[in-house]
Design an enzyme around this catalytic site. Structure first.
Site, PDB file in Angstrom:
ATOM      1  NE  ARG A 180      12.978  31.497  13.601  1.00 38.97           N
ATOM      2  CZ  ARG A 180      13.231  32.638  12.948  1.00 38.97           C
ATOM      3  NH1 ARG A 180      13.754  33.659  13.600  1.00 38.97           N
ATOM      4  NH2 ARG A 180      12.977  32.741  11.668  1.00 38.97           N
ATOM      5  CE1 TYR A 232      21.714  15.509  30.602  1.00 40.73           C
ATOM      6  CE2 TYR A 232      22.307  16.980  28.822  1.00 40.73           C
ATOM      7  CZ  TYR A 232      21.637  15.869  29.282  1.00 40.73           C
ATOM      8  OH  TYR A 232      20.897  15.115  28.411  1.00 40.73           O
ATOM      9  CG  ASP A 260      21.266  22.705  34.731  1.00 40.65           C
ATOM     10  OD1 ASP A 260      20.190  22.419  35.280  1.00 40.65           O
ATOM     11  OD2 ASP A 260      21.703  22.118  33.713  1.00 40.65           O
ATOM     12  CE  LYS A 297      16.225  15.503  31.713  1.00 37.42           C
ATOM     13  NZ  LYS A 297      17.535  16.103  31.975  1.00 37.42           N
TER      14      LYS A 297
HETATM   15  C1  PLP Z   1      18.558  16.594  31.255  1.00 35.31           C
HETATM   16  C2  PLP Z   1      19.391  17.706  31.716  1.00 35.31           C
HETATM   17  C3  PLP Z   1      19.770  18.723  30.832  1.00 35.31           C
HETATM   18  C4  PLP Z   1      19.424  18.679  29.361  1.00 35.31           C
HETATM   19  O1  PLP Z   1      18.079  18.792  29.125  1.00 35.31           O
HETATM   20  P1  PLP Z   1      17.346  18.218  27.784  1.00 35.31           P
HETATM   21  O2  PLP Z   1      15.949  18.631  28.003  1.00 35.31           O
HETATM   22  O3  PLP Z   1      17.562  16.733  27.792  1.00 35.31           O
HETATM   23  O4  PLP Z   1      17.990  18.858  26.615  1.00 35.31           O
HETATM   24  C5  PLP Z   1      20.518  19.773  31.341  1.00 35.31           C
HETATM   25  N1  PLP Z   1      20.889  19.818  32.627  1.00 35.31           N
HETATM   26  C6  PLP Z   1      20.543  18.852  33.507  1.00 35.31           C
HETATM   27  C7  PLP Z   1      20.991  18.960  34.925  1.00 35.31           C
HETATM   28  C8  PLP Z   1      19.795  17.757  33.088  1.00 35.31           C
HETATM   29  O5  PLP Z   1      19.475  16.800  33.955  1.00 35.31           O
END
Ligand code: PLP
Length: 392
Positions: free
Chosen positions: A56, A109, A182, A207
């Site tokens: 961790r 998101y 983000d 993603k």
């Molecule tokens: C999918 C997504 C998230 C969240 O990510 P997870 O891996 O599903 O927890 C955050 N921000 C954006 C822009 C996303 O497309």
């Protein structure tokens, strides 16, 4: 001056550690929860993240992935988490205190939206202003003396709106606030938020970074001093860390990201041009099209291509929208994005998210993640589906 390393070379070699025990060429997976601690009396920092004690705090596969991400983006440091949402929490929890104010992208998101609309204000007394961050002046107007964080999602999920990171970073810093970005929709080899003045860059690695749809993950990139707080608070003490196996999967996916992003962008541009000229299409937003409201900004900011994300709608009834989804054969109706295969989701009229999006989105629309398939095959799939539901 030394030539800057090519991004494809860095993607292959960055972060990888030699296996001195057996000489394995590929990165081994260290499925271990703990490490031997020296017994020679060397002081041990039980909560530290700079030595191997407990997985961790630090583990080899996470470290390899973090180093690869740093090499690709030029970030000083990186922390990886079990999901993108865990990475977002890894920014919001360490850097916001009770009574602080945050300015947040209106288009964001769903977890970011819920955290700032509900949980952070109700449980932790955080004040929030949601703004359209593609409008830089709206960000400036939203700043308050107690604003400690500006959180921008760009390109915005799902609209693909592009915010001016450089201008917003100046506004944030003038008020002594941090800027977190983000950048999941663009991935870390197309958009470089840290170089534009952002303090923290966040990705859902689920993603584009992993890209193969077989692991969740998230990362935070930025300066060492900020990442030290992220690691201490979010990683070691909140504990949403990535497993060694998933870190290995994501690092393997990351090797081909520059190559994949090039193909996603080329295919998406062709598909977007087809949609823009298709009489059955009500509207389309793709940052690579001159018709996108922030196309000029996208041209200046997105270096590795415009990515594979398209937002569009067709002119049909609700029933025809469903028929269209049902008639697609190559393109799968599923959430998530940035995978090798094309994915599409429909935000119907009843979606509670629509009021947060620009006017044109509020009748419903599709979010289309263009995969690595040939553009002509995807276009043929869309054309055939539009004919099936009587729109062509
Ligand atoms: C999918 C997504 C998230 C969240 O990510 P997870 O891996 O599903 O927890 C955050 N921000 C954006 C822009 C996303 O497309």
């Amino acid at each position: 001056m030394k030539k800057q390393a090519d991004i494809h070379t860095v993607a292959v070699h960055g972060g990888t550690r030699k296996d001195d025990t057996f000489g394995a060429v590929n990165q081994p997976i260290y499925m271990t929860s703990n490490y031997r601690i020296p017994t020679d009396g060397t002081p041990v920092d039980w909560s530290g993240t700079e030595s191997n004690i407990y997985a961790r705090n630090r583990n080899i596969n996470q470290m390899v992935l973090q180093d690869k991400l740093c090499a690709l983006t030029g970030a000083e440091d990186c922390a990886v988490f079990a999901s993108g949402v865990a990475a977002l929490a890894g920014v919001f929890i360490p850097f916001l205190n009770s009574g602080d104010h945050a300015v947040v992208s209106e288009v964001c998101y769903s977890a970011t939206n819920l955290l700032f609309r509900k949980y952070l204000p109700e449980k932790y007394n955080i004040e929030v202003t949601f703004v359209d961050t593609t409008d830089t002046e709206a960000v400036r107007a939203a700043m308050r003396p107690n604003t400690r964080l500006v959180h921008v999602e760009t390109p915005g999920n799902p609209t693909t709106g592009i915010s001016d990171i450089e201008a917003i970073s100046k506004i944030a810093h003038a008020s002594n606030a941090l800027l977190s970005v983000d950048a999941t929709f663009a991935g870390p080899v197309s958009l470089f938020p840290l170089k534009l003045g952002a303090d923290l860059e966040i990705h859902s690695m689920t993603k584009y970074i992993n890209g193969h749809g077989d692991s969740l993950g998230g990362c935070i990139l930025g300066k060492k001093e900020l990442l030290a707080q992220v690691k201490e608070i979010a990683m070691v003490n909140f504990g949403g860390i990535l497993s060694p196996f998933n870190a290995w999967l994501v690092a393997r996916g990351l090797v081909t990201l520059p190559l994949r992003m090039k193909q996603h962008s080329e295919v998406a541009l062709e598909v977007a041009k087809f949609l823009a000229n298709c009489p059955a299409v009500r509207f389309i937003w793709y940052p690579g099209l001159a018709s996108h409201p922030q196309h000029e900004r996208a041209k200046a900011l997105l270096h590795g291509g415009y990515s594979g994300m398209i937002a569009f709608d067709i002119k049909g009834t609700e029933k025809q929208h469903q028929q269209f989804l049902d008639a697609l054969t190559l393109i799968t109706h599923a959430v998530s994005l940035g995978d090798v295969e094309s994915l599409i989701v429909y935000y119907d009229k009843n979606s509670d998210k629509l009021p947060h999006y620009p006017e044109i989105f509020r009748e419903g629309f599709f979010r289309f993640s263009v995969g690595l398939e040939a553009a002509e095959d995807l276009i043929a799939d869309i054309e055939a589906a539009l004919k099936t539901c009587g729109l062509l």
